[in-house]
Design a protein around this motif. Structure first.
Motif, PDB file in Angstrom:
ATOM      1  N   THR A 157      27.932 -35.799  84.130  1.00  0.00           N
ATOM      2  CA  THR A 157      27.400 -36.744  83.152  1.00  0.00           C
ATOM      3  C   THR A 157      28.093 -36.592  81.810  1.00  0.00           C
ATOM      4  O   THR A 157      28.429 -37.588  81.149  1.00  0.00           O
ATOM      5  CB  THR A 157      25.881 -36.536  82.985  1.00  0.00           C
ATOM      6  N   SER A 206      24.070 -46.372  81.180  1.00  0.00           N
ATOM      7  CA  SER A 206      23.902 -45.758  82.505  1.00  0.00           C
ATOM      8  C   SER A 206      24.505 -46.627  83.596  1.00  0.00           C
ATOM      9  O   SER A 206      24.307 -46.372  84.782  1.00  0.00           O
ATOM     10  CB  SER A 206      22.402 -45.563  82.802  1.00  0.00           C
ATOM     11  N   TRP A 234      14.836 -38.128  84.388  1.00  0.00           N
ATOM     12  CA  TRP A 234      15.857 -38.907  83.674  1.00  0.00           C
ATOM     13  C   TRP A 234      15.468 -39.124  82.208  1.00  0.00           C
ATOM     14  O   TRP A 234      16.310 -39.066  81.319  1.00  0.00           O
ATOM     15  CB  TRP A 234      16.066 -40.237  84.375  1.00  0.00           C
ATOM     16  N   PRO A 272      19.197 -42.215  82.872  1.00  0.00           N
ATOM     17  CA  PRO A 272      19.553 -42.033  84.273  1.00  0.00           C
ATOM     18  C   PRO A 272      20.945 -41.417  84.428  1.00  0.00           C
ATOM     19  O   PRO A 272      21.908 -41.849  83.790  1.00  0.00           O
ATOM     20  CB  PRO A 272      19.527 -43.458  84.840  1.00  0.00           C
ATOM     21  N   VAL A 320      20.887 -36.113  92.629  1.00  0.00           N
ATOM     22  CA  VAL A 320      20.230 -35.468  91.492  1.00  0.00           C
ATOM     23  C   VAL A 320      19.626 -34.149  91.958  1.00  0.00           C
ATOM     24  O   VAL A 320      19.017 -34.085  93.044  1.00  0.00           O
ATOM     25  CB  VAL A 320      19.122 -36.364  90.899  1.00  0.00           C
TER      26      VAL A 320
END
Length: 483
Positions: free
Chosen positions: A452, A479, A380, A386, A394
């Motif tokens: 993301t 985050s 991260w 993160p 992940v």
């Protein structure tokens, strides 16, 4: 003398699914494993001595789905390590002296240093799990005293965080200081100014003013609603459902209008309304302090009907002067940044920290090592902060799922809805693992990256970018919020 080859090795305990955390999300995960997948072999571990926060309700759910035998309290998860050859997680558990898990990690380590590790840690145990669901939550580790305060460790009075309430400290006749003006502080202050407490004085210190909203009024009044609603909803459950739907639709309308940067007129209208309400209730001397200097919704709003009226109490003082230093039982306050110069000294017998949590340190202090020994926190860090696909998976960490992970919280409705939906989605990924159809489930890196990128792009369209808040870390990386 026994030969080393003849020594019996202790068999490692195996769990098909290990759930970390026995709060609302952990209980939801356990109940859905029983209800939807029919799984009877799983373990829920929690470092605290009891489950959840709204405990009566969660205990009822635990009883309903027979979760008690699956829950192991006073147990901290120290480390998770992926074993590629076996496609399993090796989990190091620390069994704690009962009650010490209720302390923050910082306080627990301080106790171990001062009184010996045996005063906190009993022994370690290593177990295996095919899949792990992290339900550790967001608001877990309380923030300490601000490090900028000189002599903070020399304070002669008592200090505790609102999330670690000290019932053993008598507040009657004491000069009490509450540090913070967020949701927790807004609940604490009115309570301390009425029975059974008899404080001598209460000073509230805050850095910035929150936007305060009155609680949604209960039908027929608060007392009648509290008295009759449980019975009515029990026999006419559809009314409870209708009530929830109406509240949900209301806050969704607010989200799609006021919380979007482009809707300045909507936001300006509600800001004008809320400021007018505040000025009608709060003494004039606090109007400037209670006027936010950021857009409505940018920080967590305070929903309360008692805090603002409590400011009229003669024992109450509100200030935004920062604490600069500690001198015995006196706090030295600096200038407030609005043409007020000089210092001010106030007496403090007890300081209650309502200054929030380390909300941006996801999974802290848990250590997670995935494929090839990669540390999740380091991954991260290299990626800027993160991030997880849909907040729950992940790449490089197979069979590891985060319930209510990065960028899954919101600023307008209940997080319970989010946690329930997240758990339901995670169970769809776990099901083929448990049935033996697949050995592991892992998200692709490009999926995490694309997700993301989309989240960050959409966050720029929201009001959350209009100020600094606990949603962001020191570098301004958000985050926490879901756009």
């Amino acid at each position: 003398m026994t030969s080393p080859n003849n020594v019996k090795k202790r068999k490692t305990t195996y769990h098909p699914v290990l759930i970390i955390g026995a709060g609302a999300t952990g209980i939801a995960a356990g109940s859905q494993l029983r209800q939807k997948l029919g799984l009877k072999e799983f373990k829920i571990v929690d470092r605290q001595s009891g489950i959840g926060e709204f405990r009566e309700y969660l205990n009822e759910i635990s009883d309903k789905y027979q979760l008690a035998s699956h829950i192991q309290l006073n147990t901290d998860v120290k480390e998770l390590r992926w074993v590629e050859a076996d496609a399993q997680w090796e989990v190091t558990l620390q069994h704690l002296v009962p009650g010490t898990g209720d302390l923050s990690t910082r306080d627990r380590e301080d106790k171990a240093t001062a009184s010996g590790r045996e005063s906190v840690y009993l022994h370690e145990e290593v177990v295996r799990a095919k899949a792990v669901i992290s339900c550790v939550g967001i608001l877990v580790e309380p923030n300490p005293w601000p490090s900028s305060i000189l002599g903070r460790d020399t304070f002669k009075g008592d200090v505790f965080h609102s999330a670690r309430w000290r019932d053993d400290i008598d507040l009657n006749g004491k000069d009490v200081v509450v540090l913070g003006t967020g949701c927790s502080a807004a609940q604490i202050v009115p309570s301390l100014l009425k029975e059974p407490y008899e404080v001598n004085s209460l000073t509230q210190i805050g850095r910035s003013a929150p936007w305060v909203m009155p609680r949604l009024s209960e039908p027929f009044g608060k007392e009648k609603y509290a008295k009759y609603a449980p019975t009515v909803y029990k026999w006419l459950p559809f009314l409870g459902y209708v009530n929830r739907v109406l509240i949900y639709l209301l806050v969704e309308v607010i989200w799609s209008t006021v919380f979007q940067m482009k809707h300045k007129k909507w936001r300006a209208a509600i800001e004008t309304q809320q400021l007018a309400m505040m000025k009608e209730i709060v003494p004039e001397k606090y109007h400037d302090i209670m006027t936010p200097d950021y857009p409505y919704g940018c920080k967590r709003r305070v929903f309360d009907t008692e805090w603002l009226p409590s400011m009229q109490n003669s024992k109450f003082t509100l200030t935004n002067r920062p604490i600069q230093a500690v001198d015995g039982k006196e706090l030295i306050l600096g200038a407030d940044g609005k043409a007020t110069s000089g210092q001010q000294r106030i007496n403090a017998d007890v300081i209650i920290l309502a200054n929030g949590f380390e909300a941006t340190r996801w999974l802290h202090p848990l250590s997670v090592y995935g494929r090839d020994g990669a540390a999740l926190q380091e991954v991260w860090k290299q990626r800027g902060g993160p991030a997880a696909y849909m907040g729950m998976a992940v790449d490089g960490f197979p069979n590891f799922f985060i319930a209510v992970g990065p960028n899954t919280a919101n600023g307008h409705h209940s997080l319970i809805l989010t946690s329930e939906n997240t758990v339901s989605y995670i169970l769809k990924m776990i099901k083929p693992i448990l049935s033996g159809k697949v050995d592991r489930v892992e998200v692709k890196k490009q999926a995490v990256t694309a997700w993301t990128k989309g989240v960050k792009k959409d966050l720029e369209k929201t009001v959350f970018v209009g100020c600094r808040s606990w949603y962001m870390d020191e570098e301004g990386y958000n985050s926490t919020m879901y756009p």
